[in-house]
Design an enzyme around this catalytic site. Structure first.
Site, PDB file in Angstrom:
ATOM      1  N   ASP A  48       0.857  -1.178   0.000  1.00 47.24           N
ATOM      2  CA  ASP A  48       0.000   0.000   0.000  1.00 47.24           C
ATOM      3  C   ASP A  48       0.895   1.230   0.000  1.00 47.24           C
ATOM      4  O   ASP A  48       1.615   1.484   0.975  1.00 47.24           O
ATOM      5  CB  ASP A  48      -0.913  -0.003   1.227  1.00 47.24           C
ATOM      6  CG  ASP A  48      -1.972   1.083   1.174  1.00 47.24           C
ATOM      7  OD1 ASP A  48      -2.527   1.309   0.083  1.00 47.24           O
ATOM      8  OD2 ASP A  48      -2.249   1.697   2.224  1.00 47.24           O
ATOM      9  N   GLU A  73       4.803   5.133   3.879  1.00 52.99           N
ATOM     10  CA  GLU A  73       4.210   6.437   4.197  1.00 52.99           C
ATOM     11  C   GLU A  73       5.325   7.436   4.487  1.00 52.99           C
ATOM     12  O   GLU A  73       6.288   7.122   5.194  1.00 52.99           O
ATOM     13  CB  GLU A  73       3.280   6.300   5.410  1.00 52.99           C
ATOM     14  CG  GLU A  73       2.739   7.598   5.967  1.00 52.99           C
ATOM     15  CD  GLU A  73       1.955   8.396   4.943  1.00 52.99           C
ATOM     16  OE1 GLU A  73       2.252   9.603   4.788  1.00 52.99           O
ATOM     17  OE2 GLU A  73       1.035   7.831   4.300  1.00 52.99           O
ATOM     18  N   ASN A 100      10.390   7.801   1.516  1.00 52.77           N
ATOM     19  CA  ASN A 100       9.981   8.507   0.313  1.00 52.77           C
ATOM     20  C   ASN A 100       9.976   7.477  -0.815  1.00 52.77           C
ATOM     21  O   ASN A 100      11.025   6.947  -1.193  1.00 52.77           O
ATOM     22  CB  ASN A 100      10.971   9.634   0.011  1.00 52.77           C
ATOM     23  CG  ASN A 100      10.602  10.432  -1.233  1.00 52.77           C
ATOM     24  OD1 ASN A 100       9.666  10.090  -1.961  1.00 52.77           O
ATOM     25  ND2 ASN A 100      11.348  11.491  -1.493  1.00 52.77           N
ATOM     26  N   ASP A 126      -1.949  12.460  -2.358  1.00 52.97           N
ATOM     27  CA  ASP A 126      -1.978  13.918  -2.327  1.00 52.97           C
ATOM     28  C   ASP A 126      -2.106  14.444  -3.759  1.00 52.97           C
ATOM     29  O   ASP A 126      -1.275  14.142  -4.608  1.00 52.97           O
ATOM     30  CB  ASP A 126      -0.685  14.437  -1.693  1.00 52.97           C
ATOM     31  CG  ASP A 126      -0.782  15.908  -1.298  1.00 52.97           C
ATOM     32  OD1 ASP A 126      -1.485  16.665  -2.000  1.00 52.97           O
ATOM     33  OD2 ASP A 126      -0.156  16.291  -0.295  1.00 52.97           O
ATOM     34  N   LYS A 130      -1.648  22.612  -7.519  1.00 53.89           N
ATOM     35  CA  LYS A 130      -0.975  23.658  -8.279  1.00 53.89           C
ATOM     36  C   LYS A 130      -0.096  23.061  -9.371  1.00 53.89           C
ATOM     37  O   LYS A 130       0.580  22.058  -9.164  1.00 53.89           O
ATOM     38  CB  LYS A 130      -0.141  24.530  -7.343  1.00 53.89           C
ATOM     39  CG  LYS A 130      -0.970  25.326  -6.346  1.00 53.89           C
ATOM     40  CD  LYS A 130      -0.098  26.184  -5.461  1.00 53.89           C
ATOM     41  CE  LYS A 130      -0.955  26.978  -4.468  1.00 53.89           C
ATOM     42  NZ  LYS A 130      -0.118  27.821  -3.563  1.00 53.89           N
ATOM     43  N   ASP A 162     -10.563  10.755  -5.206  1.00 54.28           N
ATOM     44  CA  ASP A 162     -11.801  11.547  -5.306  1.00 54.28           C
ATOM     45  C   ASP A 162     -11.578  12.804  -6.133  1.00 54.28           C
ATOM     46  O   ASP A 162     -12.467  13.654  -6.233  1.00 54.28           O
ATOM     47  CB  ASP A 162     -12.349  11.891  -3.922  1.00 54.28           C
ATOM     48  CG  ASP A 162     -11.307  12.558  -3.032  1.00 54.28           C
ATOM     49  OD1 ASP A 162     -10.122  12.609  -3.428  1.00 54.28           O
ATOM     50  OD2 ASP A 162     -11.666  13.006  -1.921  1.00 54.28           O
TER      51      ASP A 162
END
Length: 224
Positions: A48, A73, A100, A126, A130, A162
């Site tokens: 994941d 994560e 990372n 995320d 921008k 989403d």
């Protein structure tokens, strides 16, 4: 461990946005010794990417004890709390790593027993809205190439978001790689996995759409 116990794990507040290009996150990690992490380190592995608080994997690990689960994560406090939960719940088929993915995914996958990676999830990453920040998004061609190399033939990758533009970009990256075959031509109406993420549950409760796609690893392409 019950589903209720997982949902009652303590919440902590952390920064929502972490820049993977900052100096703090440029050093690759050293992977652990997997035989010390998992009871059965050669079981099928579910990776994941962006595991957040870890509740999704903790619940999956209880439902599927014949699988191992690995969460990556970049927000260290979340990993620390998730690992505390692993210890408290006595699970030996799930593990979380602070790293990372841009620079640590290859050494991690390269250190695993060959052929164990059979499922990958990338859920609600995320979006970095921008234009100048788009290079910070996690699903890049390099990541897809890496997954193509290490994911076992017949293995699956589930992506969902989403944010439609982000979902389309992720889907395009996988579609462009000949190692991956999309399952269907439309967004998936439901999640094929038995456990939703926190974000997924919240989005559904708000009546908002979720854009999902599932890909299988075929014989063609990188690493075939």
């Amino acid at each position: 461990m019950s589903k209720k116990e997982v949902k009652q794990l303590p919440k902590i507040r952390v920064r929502q946005h972490v820049n993977p290009l900052s100096k703090k996150y440029l050093t690759p990690i050293t992977p652990p010794h997997w035989e010390k992490v998992y009871n059965q380190h050669k079981q099928p592995l579910h990776l994941d990417i962006g595991s957040a608080r870890g509740e999704f994997l903790l619940e999956m690990a209880t439902l599927q004890p014949d699988w191992n689960f690995l969460g990556l994560e970049i927000r260290e406090p979340l990993v620390e709390k998730a690992q505390e939960a692993v210890a408290e719940l006595g699970l030996r088929n799930v593990h979380f790593i602070f790293c990372n993915v841009d620079n640590s995914l290859v050494p991690i996958l390269d250190s695993l027993p060959q052929g164990v990676l059979k499922r990958v999830t990338i859920q609600f990453p995320d979006p970095w809205f921008k234009k100048r920040h788009e290079k910070r998004r996690v699903v890049k061609p390099e990541l897809v190439n890496t997954l193509a190399k290490y994911l076992k033939e017949g293995g699956e990758t589930l992506i969902q978001s989403d944010v439609e533009t982000v979902a389309k970009e992720m889907r395009d990256r996988f579609t462009e790689n000949p190692a991956f075959q999309p399952q269907g031509t439309e967004w998936l109406a439901t999640n094929p996995l038995p456990v939703p993420t926190e974000r997924e549950t919240y989005t559904i409760s708000c009546g908002q759409p979720i854009y999902r796609a599932l890909f299988s690893r075929n014989r063609r392409g990188v690493g075939a």
